[in-house]
Design a protein around this motif. Sequence first.
Motif, mmCIF file in Angstrom:
data_model
loop_
_atom_site.group_PDB
_atom_site.id
_atom_site.type_symbol
_atom_site.label_atom_id
_atom_site.label_comp_id
_atom_site.label_asym_id
_atom_site.label_seq_id
_atom_site.Cartn_x
_atom_site.Cartn_y
_atom_site.Cartn_z
ATOM 1 N N UNK A 1 45.868 13.634 19.097
ATOM 2 C CA UNK A 1 44.796 14.310 18.357
ATOM 3 C C UNK A 1 45.159 14.424 16.878
ATOM 4 N N UNK A 2 46.417 14.742 16.580
ATOM 5 C CA UNK A 2 46.834 14.821 15.180
ATOM 6 C C UNK A 2 46.606 13.481 14.478
ATOM 7 N N UNK A 3 46.929 12.383 15.173
ATOM 8 C CA UNK A 3 46.704 11.065 14.575
ATOM 9 C C UNK A 3 45.220 10.800 14.380
ATOM 10 N N UNK A 4 44.410 11.149 15.383
ATOM 11 C CA UNK A 4 42.972 10.889 15.300
ATOM 12 C C UNK A 4 42.301 11.718 14.213
ATOM 13 N N UNK A 5 42.768 12.957 14.018
ATOM 14 C CA UNK A 5 42.139 13.851 13.040
ATOM 15 C C UNK A 5 42.816 13.810 11.673
ATOM 16 N N UNK A 6 43.832 12.984 11.523
ATOM 17 C CA UNK A 6 44.526 12.885 10.237
ATOM 18 C C UNK A 6 45.317 14.131 9.886
ATOM 19 N N UNK A 7 45.868 14.803 10.889
ATOM 20 C CA UNK A 7 46.668 16.009 10.653
ATOM 21 C C UNK A 7 48.127 15.598 10.521
ATOM 22 N N UNK A 8 48.678 15.726 9.309
ATOM 23 C CA UNK A 8 50.079 15.396 9.061
ATOM 24 C C UNK A 8 50.907 16.653 9.260
ATOM 25 N N UNK A 9 51.475 16.809 10.447
ATOM 26 C CA UNK A 9 52.223 18.022 10.792
ATOM 27 C C UNK A 9 53.726 17.757 10.884
ATOM 28 N N UNK A 10 54.216 16.745 10.175
ATOM 29 C CA UNK A 10 55.647 16.404 10.202
ATOM 30 C C UNK A 10 56.140 16.138 11.625
ATOM 31 N N UNK A 11 55.280 15.572 12.448
ATOM 32 C CA UNK A 11 55.635 15.318 13.839
ATOM 33 C C UNK A 11 56.702 14.234 13.954
ATOM 34 N N UNK A 12 57.689 14.488 14.790
ATOM 35 C CA UNK A 12 58.645 13.450 15.166
ATOM 36 C C UNK A 12 59.024 13.672 16.615
ATOM 37 N N UNK A 13 58.801 12.663 17.445
ATOM 38 C CA UNK A 13 59.057 12.801 18.872
ATOM 39 C C UNK A 13 60.505 12.413 19.185
ATOM 40 N N UNK A 14 61.397 13.358 19.006
ATOM 41 C CA UNK A 14 62.805 13.128 19.282
ATOM 42 C C UNK A 14 63.274 13.748 20.577
ATOM 43 N N UNK A 15 62.364 14.386 21.309
ATOM 44 C CA UNK A 15 62.729 15.036 22.556
ATOM 45 C C UNK A 15 63.387 16.393 22.336
ATOM 46 N N UNK A 16 63.878 16.968 23.422
ATOM 47 C CA UNK A 16 64.502 18.293 23.406
ATOM 48 C C UNK A 16 65.904 18.165 23.998
ATOM 49 N N UNK A 17 66.903 18.658 23.266
ATOM 50 C CA UNK A 17 68.281 18.678 23.729
ATOM 51 C C UNK A 17 68.696 20.125 23.956
ATOM 52 N N UNK A 18 69.092 20.442 25.191
ATOM 53 C CA UNK A 18 69.539 21.795 25.526
ATOM 54 C C UNK A 18 70.999 21.729 25.934
ATOM 55 N N UNK A 19 71.837 22.542 25.276
ATOM 56 C CA UNK A 19 73.279 22.388 25.380
ATOM 57 C C UNK A 19 73.920 23.567 26.104
ATOM 58 N N UNK A 20 75.133 23.313 26.623
ATOM 59 C CA UNK A 20 75.935 24.342 27.289
ATOM 60 C C UNK A 20 77.262 24.480 26.550
ATOM 61 N N UNK A 21 77.769 25.735 26.497
ATOM 62 C CA UNK A 21 78.998 26.013 25.760
ATOM 63 C C UNK A 21 80.124 26.561 26.627
ATOM 64 N N UNK A 22 79.853 26.891 27.872
ATOM 65 C CA UNK A 22 80.851 27.538 28.720
ATOM 66 C C UNK A 22 80.692 27.014 30.142
ATOM 67 N N UNK A 23 81.689 27.266 31.004
ATOM 68 C CA UNK A 23 81.536 26.828 32.403
ATOM 69 C C UNK A 23 80.292 27.387 33.075
ATOM 70 N N UNK B 1 50.167 22.079 11.243
ATOM 71 C CA UNK B 1 49.326 21.860 12.419
ATOM 72 C C UNK B 1 48.158 22.823 12.453
ATOM 73 N N UNK B 2 48.404 24.116 12.259
ATOM 74 C CA UNK B 2 47.322 25.089 12.401
ATOM 75 C C UNK B 2 46.304 24.956 11.276
ATOM 76 N N UNK B 3 46.754 24.645 10.068
ATOM 77 C CA UNK B 3 45.801 24.422 8.968
ATOM 78 C C UNK B 3 44.933 23.192 9.233
ATOM 79 N N UNK B 4 45.574 22.115 9.666
ATOM 80 C CA UNK B 4 44.816 20.898 9.946
ATOM 81 C C UNK B 4 43.845 21.079 11.084
ATOM 82 N N UNK B 5 44.263 21.832 12.089
ATOM 83 C CA UNK B 5 43.388 22.075 13.232
ATOM 84 C C UNK B 5 42.203 22.942 12.834
ATOM 85 N N UNK B 6 42.438 23.987 12.034
ATOM 86 C CA UNK B 6 41.336 24.843 11.578
ATOM 87 C C UNK B 6 40.331 24.036 10.760
#
Length: 462
Positions: A113-135, A190-195
């Motif tokens: 939708x952002x692409x279709x509506x021309x909303x430049x929201x600094x999107x980058x699809x790098x996924x989500x990394x969740x880390x552990x620090x202890x046993x 995102x919210x400005x472009x969507x509004x």
Amino acid sequence: MSTINGGISFWYAQEGAPAPREPLPGDATADVCIVGGGYTGLWTAYYLKKAVPFLNITVLEAKFCGYGASGRNGGWLYNGIAGRDRYAKLHGHDAAVRLQHAMNATVTEVIDVCAAEGIDADLHRGGVLEVAHSPAQLARLKDFHTGELAFGEKDRELYGARETAERIRIAGAVGSSWTPHGARLHPVKLVKGLADAVAALGVTIHESTPVTEIRPKHAVTPYGTVRAPYVLRCTEGFTASLAGQRRTWLPMNSSMIATEPLSDAQWESIGWDGLETLGDMAHAYMYAQRTADGRIALGGRGVPYRFGSRTDNDGRTQPQTIEALREILVRFFPQLAGLGIEHAWSGVLGVPRDWCATVTLDRSTGLGWAGGYVGSGVATTNLAARTLRDLIQQDSGQSGPTELTELPWVNHKVRKWEPEPLRWLGVQTMYAAFRGADRREAVGRSAATDPVATFANRVSGR
């Protein structure tokens, strides 16, 4: 460097406040009245107007669109949804898998939708990394990873310490789990472009128009009343300010800091070239992103709740919270110990008593609502909005049931929070227990989750 504290958020400091829209001029009528100009309300208006262009839709916003969590969040567009495991117990595993698949697809939907509506929201699809620090965190991480695979996320990957460091060099990280179903974005863009997109479709938006009461076919404001067959409450963490809603959703505080821009050498020492959003497996967890202009924006709970479900006005957060978030930053990246913190802010998110996000339309009254995202709202708001669209079209006879209206979170009922002072005491005790558990796990050698945290999770309904 002095730290700017409040001013709504760092995102607004970058972008500036939007040009004000006119308040409601007096009594009015509409086909659909949406209360709240954040992501939920704006996405709902967008999809309804796209589906039925002749609908007369009015959005009422107390301040300006994106003033609440939609303009203050961490910019995590990801596939998490609050309550999925509970929905699996209530409705069966397959129903929860369908809900998870819908959330996976929602990440792509927002990007499209952002692409279709021309909303430049600094999107980058790098996924989500969740880390552990202890046993103990590593054991929870592996259980979490296995659970996500069981809900159909076959493209998730589990990493050891070396593979984690190849993505982001986090001090002391012993493992991580990565999903491709996530992206970094700039919340205010995102919210400005969507509004703007919603307004361009012909939706009427009135700002500086606080709604004081919602009842069937009526949204009451100081300037007049909007009458509509459908009135949708899309107020998330600010729901408690409405008449009769004080105990519906608890407004949980979350706070953030944004650093000064890092140098090329500092980024080289950290890595983070994939621009993943970053979280951890602590009980009082953190969340972070590498911003488009080369900063680290990092958040956590801080002071979790204000007595009487009060909410802030300008995003100002406590000095001890800023210091606690700085400590997390330095613990993750010791080489950034001298890095300046340019901005700190806070906001509220909606927490139901059973920690389950919901979307509802009461067909007997025309009242609808969505929320209780528990911090996972950037993507979930979009799925909620498309579901509200389908529920209204079904109720009005324009369509039958859809895949979205059959998802298990639809019309889920949640009991109210306890009255004060029990509510305040419970939340303060819960987060004190979580922080204590995190401290003990950090120095311990056991792979078992701290029993105090286990008990706090059970009592809180988390």
